[in-house]
Write a protein that holds these residues in place. Structure first.
Motif, PDB file in Angstrom:
ATOM      1  N   VAL A  70      46.928   7.612  54.925  1.00  0.00           N
ATOM      2  CA  VAL A  70      46.479   8.684  55.812  1.00  0.00           C
ATOM      3  C   VAL A  70      47.505   8.822  56.928  1.00  0.00           C
ATOM      4  O   VAL A  70      47.820   7.850  57.615  1.00  0.00           O
ATOM      5  N   LEU A  71      48.052  10.006  57.087  1.00  0.00           N
ATOM      6  CA  LEU A  71      49.066  10.261  58.110  1.00  0.00           C
ATOM      7  C   LEU A  71      48.376  10.795  59.368  1.00  0.00           C
ATOM      8  O   LEU A  71      47.975  11.949  59.419  1.00  0.00           O
ATOM      9  N   ASP A  72      48.221   9.952  60.347  1.00  0.00           N
ATOM     10  CA  ASP A  72      47.441  10.287  61.533  1.00  0.00           C
ATOM     11  C   ASP A  72      48.000  11.438  62.361  1.00  0.00           C
ATOM     12  O   ASP A  72      47.249  12.139  63.023  1.00  0.00           O
ATOM     13  N   PHE A  73      49.317  11.646  62.338  1.00  0.00           N
ATOM     14  CA  PHE A  73      49.910  12.679  63.186  1.00  0.00           C
ATOM     15  C   PHE A  73      50.319  13.925  62.416  1.00  0.00           C
ATOM     16  O   PHE A  73      50.979  14.806  62.951  1.00  0.00           O
ATOM     17  N   ASP A  74      49.940  13.985  61.132  1.00  0.00           N
ATOM     18  CA  ASP A  74      50.166  15.177  60.311  1.00  0.00           C
ATOM     19  C   ASP A  74      48.806  15.646  59.820  1.00  0.00           C
ATOM     20  O   ASP A  74      48.119  14.919  59.105  1.00  0.00           O
ATOM     21  N   ARG A  75      48.418  16.846  60.221  1.00  0.00           N
ATOM     22  CA  ARG A  75      47.086  17.352  59.891  1.00  0.00           C
ATOM     23  C   ARG A  75      47.180  18.731  59.261  1.00  0.00           C
ATOM     24  O   ARG A  75      48.081  19.507  59.548  1.00  0.00           O
ATOM     25  N   VAL A 158      56.092  15.307  54.470  1.00  0.00           N
ATOM     26  CA  VAL A 158      54.993  16.270  54.490  1.00  0.00           C
ATOM     27  C   VAL A 158      55.487  17.688  54.247  1.00  0.00           C
ATOM     28  O   VAL A 158      54.827  18.468  53.565  1.00  0.00           O
ATOM     29  N   ALA A 159      56.655  18.034  54.757  1.00  0.00           N
ATOM     30  CA  ALA A 159      57.195  19.376  54.508  1.00  0.00           C
ATOM     31  C   ALA A 159      57.412  19.589  53.012  1.00  0.00           C
ATOM     32  O   ALA A 159      57.089  20.653  52.472  1.00  0.00           O
ATOM     33  N   ALA A 160      57.938  18.580  52.328  1.00  0.00           N
ATOM     34  CA  ALA A 160      58.150  18.684  50.883  1.00  0.00           C
ATOM     35  C   ALA A 160      56.820  18.742  50.143  1.00  0.00           C
ATOM     36  O   ALA A 160      56.668  19.479  49.171  1.00  0.00           O
TER      37      ALA A 160
END
Length: 190
Positions: A70-75, A158-160
């Motif tokens: 879980v990526l806490d700073f990517d939503r 995340v961009a990819a």
């Protein structure tokens, strides 16, 4: 005591966290819209169901080692199923004849055919992001159309991942539009 607040400022600045980034799924240009057969009822994406493990506002990575991070700073800017539903609708509008796609929450015209999409799995495998999904039109003669979609993982960030989701959603729209144009939706209007 008056110096105490001034001493805390550098310590608080050093403890600041990374800024939160918000992501969405953009529709992609697709194949040109085919001519609509006469009397074809419009369609609407009724729902897109995603696995519970990734149905959250935090971006989740599910890799080939069966780990979920879980990526806490990517939503996500909205729930993932809702983002996919919107992007898929926009992709279908670009691929199907004018007036043949009804927006997700618009009133249902007579004869509307509702499409449900189920995403079974979404993960990175090697240098690709892979989605296993199926779609079907609602009704007693519904026939599921299972698909395995993939897109380049690029850097794997995340961009990819977002770009891969957009690519796979566009490929799903291509599949739906082509099947409907051939009359292979699997159900009569209703």
């Amino acid at each position: 005591m008056r110096r105490w607040p001034l001493l805390l400022l550098p310590a608080l600045a050093a403890c600041s966290s990374s800024p939160t980034r918000y992501w969405t799924i953009e529709p992609l240009a697709g194949l040109p819209a085919p001519a609509a057969p006469r009397g074809t009822a419009p369609v609407q994406i009724a729902a897109v169901h995603v696995p519970l493990a990734i149905d959250r506002l935090e971006v989740v990575r599910h890799d080939e080692a069966d780990r979920i991070v879980v990526l806490d700073f990517d939503r996500w800017s909205a729930p993932p199923g809702s983002l996919l539903r919107t992007a898929l609708t926009q992709d279908l509008v670009a691929r199907m004849p004018a007036g043949s796609v009804v927006f997700p929450d618009a009133p249902a015209p007579a004869g509307l055919r509702r499409i449900t999409v189920d995403v079974l799995d979404l993960r990175r495998i090697g240098d690709r992001f892979v989605m296993q999904a199926s779609w079907s039109l609602a009704g007693p003669a519904a026939r599921p159309h299972a698909l395995r979609l993939d897109a380049p993982a690029g850097e794997g960030d995340v961009a990819a991942q977002t770009a891969a989701l957009a690519t796979m959603t566009g490929a799903l729209a291509d599949s739906i539009a082509a099947a409907l144009a051939r009359g292979q939706g699997g159900v009569t209007p209703g």
